[in-house]
Design a protein around this motif. Sequence first.
Motif, PDB file in Angstrom:
ATOM      1  N   ASP A 120      15.255  -7.180   1.307  1.00  0.00           N
ATOM      2  CA  ASP A 120      15.043  -8.193   0.360  1.00  0.00           C
ATOM      3  C   ASP A 120      13.267  -8.394   0.407  1.00  0.00           C
ATOM      4  O   ASP A 120      12.784  -8.339   1.325  1.00  0.00           O
ATOM      5  CB  ASP A 120      15.274  -9.690   1.006  1.00  0.00           C
ATOM      6  CG  ASP A 120      17.113  -9.594   1.118  1.00  0.00           C
ATOM      7  OD1 ASP A 120      17.456  -9.203  -0.266  1.00  0.00           O
ATOM      8  OD2 ASP A 120      17.680  -9.926   2.246  1.00  0.00           O
ATOM      9  N   THR A 172      16.173  -7.241  -4.134  1.00  0.00           N
ATOM     10  CA  THR A 172      16.403  -6.250  -3.037  1.00  0.00           C
ATOM     11  C   THR A 172      16.139  -4.968  -3.395  1.00  0.00           C
ATOM     12  O   THR A 172      16.648  -4.575  -4.440  1.00  0.00           O
ATOM     13  CB  THR A 172      17.758  -6.571  -2.665  1.00  0.00           C
ATOM     14  OG1 THR A 172      18.105  -8.029  -2.047  1.00  0.00           O
ATOM     15  CG2 THR A 172      18.167  -5.853  -1.314  1.00  0.00           C
ATOM     16  N   SER A 228      19.727 -10.174  -1.467  1.00  0.00           N
ATOM     17  CA  SER A 228      19.687 -11.382  -2.337  1.00  0.00           C
ATOM     18  C   SER A 228      19.618 -11.115  -3.693  1.00  0.00           C
ATOM     19  O   SER A 228      20.132 -11.951  -4.501  1.00  0.00           O
ATOM     20  CB  SER A 228      17.983 -11.957  -2.141  1.00  0.00           C
ATOM     21  OG  SER A 228      17.937 -12.474  -0.803  1.00  0.00           O
TER      22      SER A 228
END
Length: 490
Positions: free
Chosen positions: A56, A45, A225
């Motif tokens: 992301d 990210t 993420s």
Amino acid sequence: MHSSEGAAVVGAGPNGLAAAVTLARAGVPVTVFEAAETIGGGTRTTELVEPGVLHDVCSAIHPMALATGFFRAFEIERRMEFVVPEASFANPLDGRAGGGSDRAAIAYHDLDRTVAELGRDGSAYGRFYRPLLARMPEVLDFALGGGMLRWPAHPIAAALTGLRALEQGTPLWNLRFRESAAPALLSGVAAHSIGRLPNLATAGVGLVLGALAHTVGWPVPVGGSRAITDALAADLLAHGGRIETGHPIDDIRELGAYRVRLFDTSARGLERIAGSALPARYRRALRRFSYGDAATKVDFVLDGPIPWSDPRVSQAPTVHVGGSRPELAASERIVASGGHPARPYVLLAQTAEFDPGRNAPGVNAVWSYTHVPSGSTVDMAEPVIRQIERFAPGFRDRIRAVRVTTADEMSRYNRNYHGGDFSAGAITLPQLIARPTVSADPWRTPGRGIYLASSSTPPGPGVHGLSGWYAAKSALRHEYGLAEPDLRLR
């Protein structure tokens, strides 16, 4: 254990880090080598489009993070925060899809609510999924449990899964349905794996992802993420592991000080790096392993939420934009034939409502990708914008900035993404059985102390850590005579 008994892991994606954590927890000294300056692979990210706005880079929504064996054993939910929305995913529709309405199809976490909103096909959709949800642990064990060559431990779950994949992966796929919404839901999720529709392999992938939508849901990781990567890396470092970024490995001889070498690389990448350390026959098999079509990513910064025609679409973090089942199938057929669809399938993630602290108020970071032929250099921004605008009039006017990453650029960003194939190998029925070769232990190569721990091995692509976990457990058993370690947070 001396350092000469240690293990090297090449690649710091979720599979590489899962392998490293497993080894380190068992007491093996581990060093992870990552070619990029940051760890994460498909779970990065960063500021892609505008300074201060987080996107992301690859994966964005994580239906496998709460369900698969590795992350459950690792207790990922105790290490980071997920938001599980009431709606897992949505498929916008319009009057041309049948029914003369712009009402979308929504897959809610609650199956009963989904059934209630699907009209005449609701009960058929419910009958499709309920037997799977009743046996979800067994279904996951069959689909993700470590290779298609095993005799299924749960034959009933395996039969239910196989029969439904057969139905949705062949021209029989419309037999139980009469309207457009339920088929669009099934096709939209099956298209995640990139391939012609209907298709047995893509149907199998869609079946599992769709069932997860109605069990654990499709969670949004708070902070992006990279929070998954950070949790894995923190545990590895806490147990004595090391990570070296900006350190590509181009020749296995660079790892001569290590007893065991695990590769979170594509099959082709392993062949290139390991070379003559692998038998010629196995090397030929790695070279024959094929790669599929690709993704071009289109990221947006908007000055507000997407103005969907059906406001309920805003309730879902994941949106499959492409219309009806016939339209989705036509788009994927064009890609498989080497073309670029004018009306592409667009996989879109809208996370601002579910993780509002990620970016400043009023800034909506929208993630999307579309399918293209391998190696494509075509800028797909305009077809993607037109397709979203079709279901969200006024979307174009909200765009503040946009960035396109072509399939060719994806392959240069990550050398495991051959031609822009982020799955590290085409998702076909033969390559689900032989991934990358036919073996009861496909993570263990014929080379001494060499293991493949990437999505080029079972169970294939996805942020699940399973390929790395299985490879590490095989290495512990065969190289060290050690049992699987306890991964719980202590």
